[in-house]
Design a protein around this motif. Structure first.
Motif, short mmCIF file in Angstrom:
data_model
loop_
_atom_site.label_atom_id
_atom_site.label_comp_id
_atom_site.label_asym_id
_atom_site.label_seq_id
_atom_site.Cartn_x
_atom_site.Cartn_y
_atom_site.Cartn_z
N GLY A 148 5.36 -3.57 1.09
CA GLY A 148 4.04 -3.48 1.66
C GLY A 148 3.89 -4.45 2.73
N SER A 149 5.14 -5.42 3.12
CA SER A 149 5.03 -5.93 4.24
C SER A 149 6.03 -5.68 5.04
CB SER A 149 5.27 -7.79 3.79
OG SER A 149 6.42 -7.73 3.25
N ILE A 150 7.21 -5.03 4.78
CA ILE A 150 8.25 -4.65 5.66
C ILE A 150 7.61 -3.20 6.07
CG2 ILE A 150 10.49 -3.61 5.55
CD1 ILE A 150 11.24 -5.55 3.27
N ALA A 151 7.11 -2.17 5.49
CA ALA A 151 6.95 -1.06 6.22
C ALA A 151 5.71 -1.31 7.21
CB ALA A 151 6.36 -0.13 5.09
N PRO A 152 4.73 -1.89 7.14
CA PRO A 152 4.04 -2.09 8.14
C PRO A 152 4.49 -2.96 9.61
CG PRO A 152 2.88 -2.62 6.38
CD PRO A 152 4.12 -2.40 5.95
N ALA A 153 5.47 -3.83 9.25
CA ALA A 153 5.89 -4.81 10.12
C ALA A 153 6.86 -3.70 11.26
CB ALA A 153 6.84 -5.94 9.49
N LEU A 154 7.54 -2.75 10.38
CA LEU A 154 8.13 -1.99 11.30
C LEU A 154 7.21 -0.74 11.88
CD1 LEU A 154 11.00 -1.11 8.74
CD2 LEU A 154 11.11 -2.40 10.66
N GLY A 155 6.30 -0.35 11.36
CA GLY A 155 5.30 0.56 12.20
C GLY A 155 4.54 -0.35 13.20
N GLU A 156 4.29 -1.55 13.13
CA GLU A 156 3.75 -2.11 14.10
C GLU A 156 4.56 -2.49 15.34
OE1 GLU A 156 1.97 -5.81 12.60
OE2 GLU A 156 0.34 -4.68 11.48
N ALA A 157 5.81 -2.59 15.01
CA ALA A 157 6.88 -3.04 16.17
C ALA A 157 7.10 -1.69 16.72
CB ALA A 157 8.15 -3.50 15.24
N ALA A 211 -4.77 -2.24 13.62
CA ALA A 211 -5.60 -2.87 12.76
C ALA A 211 -5.49 -1.77 11.35
CB ALA A 211 -6.98 -2.87 13.02
N MET A 212 -5.25 -0.47 11.55
CA MET A 212 -4.91 0.39 10.60
C MET A 212 -3.71 0.42 9.74
SD MET A 212 -6.75 3.78 12.50
CE MET A 212 -6.50 4.86 11.09
N VAL A 213 -2.70 0.01 10.48
CA VAL A 213 -1.52 -0.10 10.06
C VAL A 213 -1.57 -1.54 9.32
CG1 VAL A 213 1.19 -0.67 10.62
CG2 VAL A 213 -0.07 1.09 11.63
N GLU A 214 -1.99 -2.70 9.75
CA GLU A 214 -1.94 -3.90 8.90
C GLU A 214 -2.83 -3.74 7.68
OE1 GLU A 214 -0.27 -6.45 10.13
OE2 GLU A 214 -0.83 -7.52 8.43
#
Length: 95
Positions: free
Chosen positions: A25-34, A63-66
């Motif tokens: 749950g932290s890796i996937a949103p970080a990659l998406g935000e990047a 915000a939605m990705v986070e």
């Protein structure tokens, strides 16, 4: 004598699942935000006049990705602190 009882197994599975939930749950949103930020910066570089619109859309998207990471954090906390089997485990352990 150390025994592996059902309570220990349930506690171990709860802790492992909470950790796995936070890891994914932290890796996937970080990659998406990047990726979103990279694409937004490329778009702003190509069309500087559209920067306010792109920036606003970027912030809403981020915000939605986070929110995915926040949901995973809540699930992990439920696994650890509100798990109905956890209270039983703590009472058996003498706590």
């Amino acid at each position: 004598m150390n025994e592996i009882t059902a309570d220990v197994i349930i506690a171990g599975i709860s802790i492992f699942t909470a950790g796995l939930t936070m890891a994914i749950g932290s890796i996937a949103p970080a990659l998406g935000e990047a990726r979103a930020l990279s694409d937004a910066l490329s778009a702003i570089a190509q069309q500087p006049d559209e920067a306010p619109t792109l920036t606003r859309t970027l912030f809403v998207g981020l915000a939605m990705v986070e929110s995915t990471a926040i949901y995973c954090l809540v699930l992990s906390m439920i696994f650890i602190f509100a798990n109905p089997f956890w209270e039983h485990f703590v009472s058996k352990a003498g706590g």
